[in-house]
Design a protein around this motif. Structure first.
Motif, mmCIF file in Angstrom:
data_model
loop_
_atom_site.group_PDB
_atom_site.id
_atom_site.type_symbol
_atom_site.label_atom_id
_atom_site.label_comp_id
_atom_site.label_asym_id
_atom_site.label_seq_id
_atom_site.Cartn_x
_atom_site.Cartn_y
_atom_site.Cartn_z
ATOM 1 N N CYS A 1 0.495 -0.947 0.078
ATOM 2 C CA CYS A 1 0.308 -0.393 -0.166
ATOM 3 C C CYS A 1 0.520 1.360 -0.058
ATOM 4 O O CYS A 1 1.786 1.076 0.693
ATOM 5 C CB CYS A 1 -0.586 0.053 1.204
ATOM 6 N N CYS B 1 0.809 3.915 3.379
ATOM 7 C CA CYS B 1 0.658 3.344 4.399
ATOM 8 C C CYS B 1 2.080 2.523 4.170
ATOM 9 O O CYS B 1 2.984 2.305 5.166
ATOM 10 C CB CYS B 1 0.209 2.486 5.741
ATOM 11 N N CYS C 1 -6.002 0.767 2.854
ATOM 12 C CA CYS C 1 -6.089 -0.421 2.118
ATOM 13 C C CYS C 1 -6.325 -0.763 3.510
ATOM 14 O O CYS C 1 -6.984 -1.877 4.028
ATOM 15 C CB CYS C 1 -4.471 -1.265 2.943
HETATM 16 ZN ZN LIG Z 1 -2.643 0.989 3.644
#
Ligand SMILES: [Zn+2]
Ligand SMILES: [Zn+2]
Length: 384
Positions: A172, A175, A201
């Motif tokens: 992702c 993050c 996500c």
């Molecule tokens: Zn994420």
């Protein structure tokens, strides 16, 4: 051990107003609620203690007695004529909390609260609330119920991942694979760092390259399930039971939500409930009221009979001991109150009319004049 000061328990000043008392209690109750602290005796004690403090301080009359005389003032026969206060057991405390906060307490206690307390990892699936209508008979005997639940379940095609079978996932970008993001908020009291599940996500740390066609990438489908719940005897409207793990599917490996079953009471054709007592009205004919009779009375299990003495006035209330609702979580049960009402016939035959005319010609006992005693008596019997 000496009883703690009610203000101290709630962490408020002696001049706290009603609103601050309520807020302070709510904060404590949500923190120490047994559903959030299963098996934790100390939390249970704190919950009871806070509820007791709240019950006294929110009531201006009791609060005044407590302010003047302290704990001693609230004991039986104490100053101010206040009837004995023996403290709370857990079910009293839970009931008191539900009564005042049941309507809007749910989010905090069950849903928002539990996901907030788990700051990392995938969020828990959503809790579901269902209302369960019970008859007074079911409440009196306890019952096992099967309830249909409409909920979100894991998609069968992708097993809840949201990814098309065989497709890959990539880290992702939001993050960086952590599954969580930090948010810094500045307030008057300083800077706070909040760790939250990544919004991109949903806490998984990865994103899907190709979405599952069945569920469009959501990982869930609408499903139906049945749950069985055992209802103990003596519950009341507003009581609830939590069935863990039967709620909505938790994404990305999160635990599924719970189902919260909230008890409702179905209107009864004969009885009205008042606490654990039940009340019914039974018609009595003129001759039965005058001469006395044994009449049939419906109860919550089987019919029983009641001896009505001669000369019974309309509106008299009889008590059938222990024919009411069992007390929840303790022994014994309430009573059944039977109010007899003399029924006036409307379709009389010629012969019957003749007999009543004859009766009225006698110079018998005359009814007393108007009075208010009937309502007074009813009120006394019902303890209103
Ligand atoms: Zn994420
Ligand atoms: Zn799918």
């Amino acid at each position: 051990m000496a009883k703690r000061d009610y203000y101290e328990i709630l962490g408020i000043g002696r001049d706290a107003d009603e609103d601050s008392i309520k807020k302070a209690y709510r904060r404590m109750a949500v923190k120490y609620h047994p559903d959030k602290n299963p098996g934790n005796k100390a939390a249970e004690e704190s919950f009871k203690e806070a509820t007791e403090a709240y019950e006294i301080l929110k009531d201006s009359q009791k609060r005044q007695i407590y302010d003047t005389y302290g704990h001693d003032g609230l004991r039986g026969g104490g100053a101010g004529g206040f009837n004995g206060f023996a403290g709370f057991d857990l079910s009293d405390a839970l009931r008191a909390f539900m009564r005042d906060f049941g309507g809007f307490g749910f989010d905090d206690i069950f849903d928002f609260g539990s996901s907030r307390s788990r700051r990392s990892g995938p969020p828990k699936g959503q809790d579901l609330q269902v209302k369960l209508g019970l008859t007074l008979e079911e409440i009196a005997s306890g019952v096992e119920k099967t309830i249909k639940i409409k909920r979100l379940e894991a998609c069968g095609n992708c097993s809840g991942s949201g990814a098309a079978p065989g497709s890959s996932k990539s880290t992702c970008p939001t993050c960086g694979g952590q599954g969580q993001v930090r948010r810094v908020s500045k307030t008057l009291f300083g800077q706070f760092v909040n760790v939250q599940p990544c919004p991109n996500c949903g806490g998984a740390g990865s994103v899907i390259d190709h979405k599952c066609r069945e569920c469009g990438g959501s990982g869930v489908t609408k499903g139906e399930s049945t749950i069985k719940v055992k209802i103990p005897e003596g519950v009341a409207a507003g009581n609830y039971l939590t069935v863990r793990g039967s709620g909505n599917f938790g994404h990305n490996g999160g635990t599924p939500g719970d189902v919260i079953v909230i008890i409702d009471e179905v209107d009864h054709e004969h009885f009205t409930r008042r606490g654990d007592d039940i009340i019914c009205e039974v018609p009595l004919s003129f001759s039965q009221a005058v001469l006395g009779a044994e009449i049939e009375i419906p109860t919550l299990d089987k019919k029983t009979s009641l001896k009505v003495p001669s000369g019974t006035q309309s509106g008299k209330v009889f008590m059938l001991k222990n024919k009411g609702i069992p007390h929840l979580n303790s022994y014994g049960r309430g009573n059944q109150l039977v109010r007899v009402v003399v029924w006036t016939p409307t379709k009389l035959s010629q012969e019957e009319k003749e007999l009543f005319r004859k009766l009225s010609s006698f110079d018998g006992e005359k009814p007393p004049g108007a009075n208010k005693s009937f309502f007074e008596k009813l009120r006394q019997t019902l303890g209103v």
